[in-house]
Design an enzyme around this catalytic site. Structure first.
Site, PDB file in Angstrom:
ATOM      1  N   THR A 135      47.548  21.748  57.406  1.00  0.00           N
ATOM      2  CA  THR A 135      46.727  21.574  56.200  1.00  0.00           C
ATOM      3  C   THR A 135      47.351  22.274  54.999  1.00  0.00           C
ATOM      4  O   THR A 135      48.112  23.234  55.145  1.00  0.00           O
ATOM      5  CB  THR A 135      45.321  22.186  56.418  1.00  0.00           C
ATOM      6  OG1 THR A 135      45.474  23.555  56.838  1.00  0.00           O
ATOM      7  CG2 THR A 135      44.521  21.428  57.449  1.00  0.00           C
ATOM      8  N   HIS A 136      46.989  21.753  53.804  1.00  0.00           N
ATOM      9  CA  HIS A 136      47.172  22.491  52.547  1.00  0.00           C
ATOM     10  C   HIS A 136      45.759  22.604  51.983  1.00  0.00           C
ATOM     11  O   HIS A 136      45.322  21.761  51.201  1.00  0.00           O
ATOM     12  CB  HIS A 136      48.066  21.706  51.566  1.00  0.00           C
ATOM     13  CG  HIS A 136      49.526  21.882  51.778  1.00  0.00           C
ATOM     14  ND1 HIS A 136      50.146  23.109  51.738  1.00  0.00           N
ATOM     15  CD2 HIS A 136      50.513  20.978  52.008  1.00  0.00           C
ATOM     16  CE1 HIS A 136      51.450  22.953  51.941  1.00  0.00           C
ATOM     17  NE2 HIS A 136      51.700  21.672  52.122  1.00  0.00           N
TER      18      HIS A 136
ATOM     19  N   LYS B  27      52.018  29.377  52.799  1.00  0.00           N
ATOM     20  CA  LYS B  27      53.255  29.990  52.285  1.00  0.00           C
ATOM     21  C   LYS B  27      52.956  31.234  51.450  1.00  0.00           C
ATOM     22  O   LYS B  27      53.306  31.337  50.269  1.00  0.00           O
ATOM     23  CB  LYS B  27      54.083  29.005  51.450  1.00  0.00           C
ATOM     24  CG  LYS B  27      54.592  27.804  52.233  1.00  0.00           C
ATOM     25  CD  LYS B  27      55.548  26.949  51.416  1.00  0.00           C
ATOM     26  CE  LYS B  27      56.045  25.731  52.146  1.00  0.00           C
ATOM     27  NZ  LYS B  27      55.043  24.649  52.331  1.00  0.00           N
ATOM     28  N   PHE B  28      52.328  32.217  52.089  1.00  0.00           N
ATOM     29  CA  PHE B  28      52.041  33.489  51.412  1.00  0.00           C
ATOM     30  C   PHE B  28      53.341  34.093  50.899  1.00  0.00           C
ATOM     31  O   PHE B  28      54.385  34.001  51.557  1.00  0.00           O
ATOM     32  CB  PHE B  28      51.382  34.468  52.385  1.00  0.00           C
ATOM     33  CG  PHE B  28      50.013  34.061  52.825  1.00  0.00           C
ATOM     34  CD1 PHE B  28      48.924  34.191  51.964  1.00  0.00           C
ATOM     35  CD2 PHE B  28      49.795  33.551  54.097  1.00  0.00           C
ATOM     36  CE1 PHE B  28      47.644  33.826  52.370  1.00  0.00           C
ATOM     37  CE2 PHE B  28      48.514  33.180  54.516  1.00  0.00           C
ATOM     38  CZ  PHE B  28      47.447  33.326  53.641  1.00  0.00           C
TER      39      PHE B  28
ATOM     40  N   GLY C  91      51.709  43.130  50.560  1.00  0.00           N
ATOM     41  CA  GLY C  91      50.783  43.168  51.692  1.00  0.00           C
ATOM     42  C   GLY C  91      49.325  43.174  51.292  1.00  0.00           C
ATOM     43  O   GLY C  91      48.506  42.428  51.851  1.00  0.00           O
TER      44      GLY C  91
ATOM     45  N   TYR D   9      65.043  14.106  53.856  1.00  0.00           N
ATOM     46  CA  TYR D   9      64.517  13.598  55.125  1.00  0.00           C
ATOM     47  C   TYR D   9      65.617  13.423  56.154  1.00  0.00           C
ATOM     48  O   TYR D   9      66.727  12.999  55.833  1.00  0.00           O
ATOM     49  CB  TYR D   9      63.815  12.260  54.908  1.00  0.00           C
ATOM     50  CG  TYR D   9      62.449  12.389  54.280  1.00  0.00           C
ATOM     51  CD1 TYR D   9      61.424  13.065  54.933  1.00  0.00           C
ATOM     52  CD2 TYR D   9      62.183  11.820  53.041  1.00  0.00           C
ATOM     53  CE1 TYR D   9      60.166  13.183  54.358  1.00  0.00           C
ATOM     54  CE2 TYR D   9      60.922  11.925  52.458  1.00  0.00           C
ATOM     55  CZ  TYR D   9      59.918  12.610  53.122  1.00  0.00           C
ATOM     56  OH  TYR D   9      58.679  12.722  52.556  1.00  0.00           O
TER      57      TYR D   9
HETATM   58  O1  S5P Z   1      60.648  23.406  53.590  1.00  0.00           O
HETATM   59  C1  S5P Z   1      59.578  22.855  53.740  1.00  0.00           C
HETATM   60  C2  S5P Z   1      58.468  23.516  54.271  1.00  0.00           C
HETATM   61  C3  S5P Z   1      57.281  22.826  54.435  1.00  0.00           C
HETATM   62  S1  S5P Z   1      55.995  23.620  55.281  1.00  0.00           S
HETATM   63  N1  S5P Z   1      59.430  21.548  53.393  1.00  0.00           N
HETATM   64  C4  S5P Z   1      58.248  20.861  53.529  1.00  0.00           C
HETATM   65  O2  S5P Z   1      58.208  19.664  53.215  1.00  0.00           O
HETATM   66  N2  S5P Z   1      57.130  21.520  54.017  1.00  0.00           N
HETATM   67  C5  S5P Z   1      55.815  20.828  54.105  1.00  0.00           C
HETATM   68  O3  S5P Z   1      55.925  19.755  55.024  1.00  0.00           O
HETATM   69  C6  S5P Z   1      55.324  20.220  52.800  1.00  0.00           C
HETATM   70  O4  S5P Z   1      54.509  21.144  52.089  1.00  0.00           O
HETATM   71  C7  S5P Z   1      54.532  19.001  53.259  1.00  0.00           C
HETATM   72  O5  S5P Z   1      53.199  19.360  53.566  1.00  0.00           O
HETATM   73  C8  S5P Z   1      55.222  18.590  54.555  1.00  0.00           C
HETATM   74  C9  S5P Z   1      56.215  17.450  54.415  1.00  0.00           C
HETATM   75  O6  S5P Z   1      55.575  16.295  53.977  1.00  0.00           O
HETATM   76  P1  S5P Z   1      56.331  14.862  53.908  1.00  0.00           P
HETATM   77  O7  S5P Z   1      55.282  13.963  53.329  1.00  0.00           O
HETATM   78  O8  S5P Z   1      57.531  14.996  53.046  1.00  0.00           O
HETATM   79  O9  S5P Z   1      56.685  14.503  55.338  1.00  0.00           O
END
Ligand code: S5P
Length: 246
Positions: A47-48, A79-80, A84, A204
């Site tokens: 989730t976001h 992604k905190f 702290g 990708y």
């Molecule tokens: O480096 C990253 C880290 C994350 S968590 N690259 C990313 O794309 N993500 C997350 O993975 C991003 O925030 C999104 O929710 C998901 C990729 O989504 P897509 O639609 O490109 O497959």
């Protein structure tokens, strides 16, 4: 080992699925609908929470009900990235109260030990995933950063359970795996069966490349939820990710 990792490994084996779906919708109902559709095919739903424009505290309860029924875990991709004290407030409080419902959360390691301590203080039952790499074009992550992230994880292995890695730099991903050993999880986003770019810098790669470079879990967003039949598409990714092991 953090029990949440054992739980995940059991789910992966039972469902023969190393697929995590990213449910990047702005409406709660769309996330819940996707969870119902693809729930049987996935080991994690990511989730976001802060992109929902209709968030209510009922949402995590409803998502948890689906997760328990369909046997997957929930990863809040927050992604905190702060000191702290601040991250402990962000994790435990606000309107989202992430610590109450997320099985996994992630954080940037650039901040150092304090971010791990701040999050652990709130809830050490969630598993923490550190970003060792990212998939965005032109990012500033390099091998040294990735391997230092692994060191940070190893010295906090009660709470840090794994890494985000990118198969766009497979040689670094393989080094993360070698340095981390098999106990840590590696989750890899930027996965699509057709690997065209999104015009916004996302890179990708295929499920095969990610798993063969050392990932345990593939994270797929638009490749699945933009398809007219997300359940059938999720099955294709599940099968490809599973077949790519060994
Ligand atoms: O480096 C990253 C880290 C994350 S968590 N690259 C990313 O794309 N993500 C997350 O993975 C991003 O925030 C999104 O929710 C998901 C990729 O989504 P897509 O639609 O490109 O497959």
């Amino acid at each position: 080992m953090n029990p949440v990792v054992q739980k995940l490994r059991k789910i992966i084996a039972e469902k023969k699925s190393n697929l995590c779906v990213a449910a990047d919708f702005t409406k709660s109902s769309a996330v819940l609908e996707l969870a119902e559709k693809v729930g049987d095919k996935i080991c994690i739903l990511k989730t976001h929470i802060d992109i929902l424009d209709d968030f209510t505290s009922e949402f995590p309860t409803k998502l948890r009900e689906i997760a328990d029924r369909k046997n997957f875990l929930i990863f809040e991709d927050r992604k905190f990235a702060d000191i702290g004290n601040t991250v402990s407030l962000q994790f435990g409080g606000g309107i989202f109260r992430i610590a109450e419902w997320a099985d996994f959360v992630n954080a940037h390691s650039i901040v150092g030990d304090g971010i791990v301590a701040g999050l652990r203080k709130v809830n050490k039952n969630s598993g923490l995933i550190l970003l060792a790499q990212m998939t965005s074009d032109g990012n500033l992550f390099d091998e040294n950063y990735a391997l230092r992230t692994v060191e940070l994880a190893k010295s906090n292995s009660d709470f840090v359970v794994g890494f985000i890695g990118s198969s766009d730099r497979p040689e670094i991903l393989a080094k993360i795996r070698a340095a981390a050993g098999e106990d840590f999880l590696i989750l890899t986003p930027g996965i699509k069966l057709s690997t065209e770019s999104d015009g916004l810098g996302q890179t990708y790669n295929s499920p095969e490349k990610a798993i063969q470079s050392g990932a345990d879990v593939i994270i797929v967003g638009r490749g699945i939820y933009e398809n007219s039949d997300p359940a059938a598409e999720a099955e294709k990714y599940r099968a490809a990710g599973w077949a790519a092991r060994n």
